[in-house]
Enzyme design. Structure first.
Site, PDB file in Angstrom:
ATOM      1  N   GLY A  18       0.797  -1.215   0.000  1.00  0.00           N
ATOM      2  CA  GLY A  18       0.000   0.000   0.000  1.00  0.00           C
ATOM      3  C   GLY A  18       0.832   1.269   0.000  1.00  0.00           C
ATOM      4  O   GLY A  18       1.672   1.451   0.865  1.00  0.00           O
ATOM      5  N   SER A  19       0.610   2.160  -0.955  1.00  0.00           N
ATOM      6  CA  SER A  19       1.492   3.314  -1.070  1.00  0.00           C
ATOM      7  C   SER A  19       0.963   4.287  -2.118  1.00  0.00           C
ATOM      8  O   SER A  19      -0.157   4.155  -2.592  1.00  0.00           O
ATOM      9  CB  SER A  19       2.891   2.840  -1.439  1.00  0.00           C
ATOM     10  OG  SER A  19       2.813   1.826  -2.419  1.00  0.00           O
ATOM     11  N   ARG A  20       1.818   5.242  -2.496  1.00  0.00           N
ATOM     12  CA  ARG A  20       1.406   6.289  -3.435  1.00  0.00           C
ATOM     13  C   ARG A  20       2.618   6.756  -4.237  1.00  0.00           C
ATOM     14  O   ARG A  20       3.752   6.737  -3.744  1.00  0.00           O
ATOM     15  CB  ARG A  20       0.797   7.435  -2.630  1.00  0.00           C
ATOM     16  CG  ARG A  20       0.537   8.715  -3.400  1.00  0.00           C
ATOM     17  CD  ARG A  20      -0.161   9.693  -2.487  1.00  0.00           C
ATOM     18  NE  ARG A  20       0.154  11.071  -2.809  1.00  0.00           N
ATOM     19  CZ  ARG A  20      -0.332  12.117  -2.173  1.00  0.00           C
ATOM     20  NH1 ARG A  20      -1.174  11.953  -1.173  1.00  0.00           N
ATOM     21  NH2 ARG A  20       0.011  13.335  -2.523  1.00  0.00           N
TER      22      ARG A  20
END
Length: 219
Positions: free
Chosen positions: A187-189
């Site tokens: 999970g990240s951006r």
């Protein structure tokens, strides 16, 4: 299905832990068949979730020096004009892509060119969609300059679950659009900072495919 090299250690550890739990359950819970069966089913589900997270699908890359392609799979959560102060020191169009745990987490170069800046920054672990995550979370920043001297900044940002960012490029590397740039776990951006005259080709909440979706066209 190919598995990314960054997942080998995690998958191996998952197998060992789940196998040990099931062996212990078989020894200590030998009379409670339903509980043992439930643990086995949960172990299979967890293993498949970890396995799918590290999948590494092949992508058809069509390189175009006038286009910026998606560096990651996910959903567009930000399109706005902003000030970039770490390296570019000017106004830019920011396009941010949020990657949930079910997305492919391979990151790719948005354009071909020379890496003129690559830095790692330790930081916090705010949720990836938090407005301050771009400047306060653990992150890496990479700036690529193409033959026309156009510079595009890409920032990998750790989220609340992502505690390891892998970023391969170093200063001076020549890179090709669509090739692997790195990987972010769980999970990240990813933020892109583009020239103000770039023509944005995506919309908010649009799904992207790393290496394929056209994010913008350069002037």
């Amino acid at each position: 299905m190919r598995i990314h090299k960054e997942g080998y250690a995690t998958i191996s550890l998952t197998i060992v832990v789940l196998l040990a739990l099931n062996l212990l359950a078989g020894f200590f819970l030998s009379e409670i068949h339903l509980l043992r069966q439930l643990l086995f089913v949960v172990s299979i589900v967890l293993f498949l979730l970890v396995l799918q997270f590290f999948r590494h699908p092949q992508r058809k890359i069509t390189r175009n020096e006038k286009q910026i392609i998606a560096p990651a799979d996910g959903k567009v959560v930000v399109i706005e004009e902003t000030q970039e102060d770490e390296f570019l020191k000017d106004r830019r169009i920011q396009v941010s892509i949020f990657m949930s745990p079910v997305n492919v987490h391979v990151n790719r170069y948005p354009m071909s060119g020379k890496v003129v800046y690559s830095r790692y920054h330790p930081g916090l672990y705010l949720v990836a969609w938090h407005p301050k995550s771009s400047t306060e979370n653990e992150r890496t920043t990479v700036v690529i300059e193409n033959g026309a001297k156009t510079q595009v900044l890409l920032r990998q940002i750790a989220g609340a679950l992502a505690r390891r960012i892998v970023c391969y490029p170093q200063d001076g590397w020549m890179v090709k659009q669509g090739e692997e740039m790195g990987f972010i776990k769980f999970g990240s951006r990813v933020d892109l900072f583009l020239p103000l005259d770039a023509k944005i080709k995506v919309q908010l909440d649009q799904k992207t495919r790393g290496g394929e979706t056209v994010i913008a066209e350069l002037a």
